[in-house]
Scaffold this motif. Structure first.
Motif, PDB file in Angstrom:
ATOM      1  N   GLU A 200       0.756  -1.101  -0.021  1.00  0.00           N
ATOM      2  CA  GLU A 200      -0.175   0.081  -0.013  1.00  0.00           C
ATOM      3  C   GLU A 200       0.825   1.222  -0.059  1.00  0.00           C
ATOM      4  O   GLU A 200       2.015   1.286   0.404  1.00  0.00           O
ATOM      5  CB  GLU A 200      -0.817   0.047   1.297  1.00  0.00           C
ATOM      6  CG  GLU A 200      -1.802  -1.264   1.474  1.00  0.00           C
ATOM      7  CD  GLU A 200      -1.324  -2.405   1.783  1.00  0.00           C
ATOM      8  OE1 GLU A 200       0.061  -2.357   2.158  1.00  0.00           O
ATOM      9  OE2 GLU A 200      -2.051  -3.616   1.737  1.00  0.00           O
ATOM     10  N   HIS A 202       1.060   3.733   1.464  1.00  0.00           N
ATOM     11  CA  HIS A 202       0.740   4.670   3.184  1.00  0.00           C
ATOM     12  C   HIS A 202       1.855   5.817   3.178  1.00  0.00           C
ATOM     13  O   HIS A 202       2.638   5.972   2.516  1.00  0.00           O
ATOM     14  CB  HIS A 202       0.798   3.507   4.095  1.00  0.00           C
ATOM     15  CG  HIS A 202      -0.161   2.732   4.133  1.00  0.00           C
ATOM     16  ND1 HIS A 202      -1.438   2.705   4.226  1.00  0.00           N
ATOM     17  CD2 HIS A 202       0.142   1.339   4.378  1.00  0.00           C
ATOM     18  CE1 HIS A 202      -2.202   1.679   4.278  1.00  0.00           C
ATOM     19  NE2 HIS A 202      -1.391   0.597   4.302  1.00  0.00           N
ATOM     20  N   GLU A 206       2.780   5.681   8.719  1.00  0.00           N
ATOM     21  CA  GLU A 206       1.871   4.550   8.776  1.00  0.00           C
ATOM     22  C   GLU A 206       2.663   3.248   8.594  1.00  0.00           C
ATOM     23  O   GLU A 206       2.481   2.003   9.246  1.00  0.00           O
ATOM     24  CB  GLU A 206       0.805   4.600   7.698  1.00  0.00           C
ATOM     25  CG  GLU A 206      -0.317   5.735   8.135  1.00  0.00           C
ATOM     26  CD  GLU A 206      -1.183   6.033   7.066  1.00  0.00           C
ATOM     27  OE1 GLU A 206      -2.368   6.540   7.087  1.00  0.00           O
ATOM     28  OE2 GLU A 206      -1.137   5.822   5.938  1.00  0.00           O
TER      29      GLU A 206
END
Length: 233
Positions: A200, A202, A206
Motif C-alpha cells: 500500500e 501509505h 503509517e
C-alpha cells in the motif's frame, strides 16, 4: 550468546525502504537492542568501491558496458565481503542486523530486470552465502510509477546538491523496472513465511508503525538487550 536476528529491506529504489530501515534501527536501539545497519552494495571498504562501479552512471563511460553476468558477480563479491566482515560477526554477537538489500535484490534486478533468471542467482547465493538467509524480509512494493518518480527525483537532487551520481539503474526503461516489480512479487509468493510485502502507498509514519508491529511479533525473546546503541557499517 544467542544468535542475532537478520532483517533485510527490499524494494525498488524510491520505495522508501532506506528511510524505514533507519527508523526501525532508531526504535530498536531505543528499546535496548544492539543494531548493526548496512547497505548493499556497500557497507565495507571493498563494497563501497564496488558500489561506485555498479551505481555511478559515469562508470560505463570509462569502463565500457558492464555485462549482466559481470554485474551479478560483482554484487555477490560485495555480499561475500559483507557477510564475512559485518553480518556473520554481528549475528554471532547477538545483534540485530538490518540490511538494505540482499540476494532478493539480485534475483529481482539481475534475474528479472536483466533477464538472467532466478536459477543462476540462487545458485550463486548457495555458492557464496551458504545457508545464510534473512530471518525476515520486509518488501516495500508500492505502485511502480510512484517508486520510479521518487527515485529519479531523489537521484537528480543528490546529483545537484552533493555531486553524487548513482543513477545508472534509474536510466533503465520502465519495462526493465516492470520485470523487477514482477520478480519481487514472485519471490514473495514463493517464500511467504520469510517475505512480508507492504504494497500500500501509505504515509511514512503509517508504514513505520506496520513494520514495528511485524518486527515486534517476530523478534526472539532471547535476544540480548543493553544500553541503546546503533552501529552503521
Amino acid at each position: 550468546m544467542p544468535r542475532g536476528f537478520f532483517i533485510t529491506f527490499e524494494g525498488l529504489d524510491g520505495s522508501g525502504k532506506t528511510t524505514q530501515l533507519r527508523r526501525l534501527a532508531t526504535s530498536l536501539a531505543a528499546e535496548g537492542h544492539h543494531v548493526v545497519t548496512l547497505r548493499q552494495p556497500g557497507g565495507t571498504a571493498l563494497g563501497d568501491r564496488i558500489r561506485g562501479v555498479l551505481l555511478d552512471s559515469r562508470s560505463e563511460a570509462s569502463l565500457g558496458p558492464i555485462d549482466p553476468i559481470a554485474e551479478l558477480t560483482l554484487m555477490f563479491a560485495d555480499r561475500a565481503q559483507a557477510i564475512a566482515e559485518v553480518i556473520q560477526p554481528a549475528l554471532a554477537a547477538g545483534s540485530i542486523v538490518l540490511c538494505d538489500r540482499f540476494t532478493d535484490s539480485s534475483e529481482a534486478y539481475q534475474g528479472g530486470g536483466r533477464q538472467l533468471g532466478s536459477d543462476r542467482v540462487l545458485a550463486l547465493h548457495t555458492a557464496v552465502c551458504g545457508t545464510l538467509q534473512p530471518d525476515l524480509t520486509l518488501l516495500l512494493l508500492p505502485p511502480l510509477e510512484a517508486s520510479l518518480a521518487r527515485a529519479r527525483r531523489r537521484n537528480h537532487r543528490n546529483t545537484q546538491t552533493h555531486g553524487t551520481d548513482e543513477n545508472r539503474f534509474e536510466r533503465e526503461s520502465d519495462e526493465f523496472y516492470g520485470r523487477i516489480h514482477n520478480a519481487y512479487r514472485r519471490i514473495a509468493e514463493r517464500e511467504p513465511t520469510r517475505v512480508i510485502t507492504i504494497a500500500e502507498n501509505h504515509t511514512i509514519e503509517e508504514i513505520e508503525k506496520i513494520i514495528h508491529q511485524i518486527v515486534a511479533q517476530q523478534l526472539p525473546a532471547t535476544l540480548p538487550t543493553s544500553q541503546a546503541s546503533t552501529l552503521e557499517a
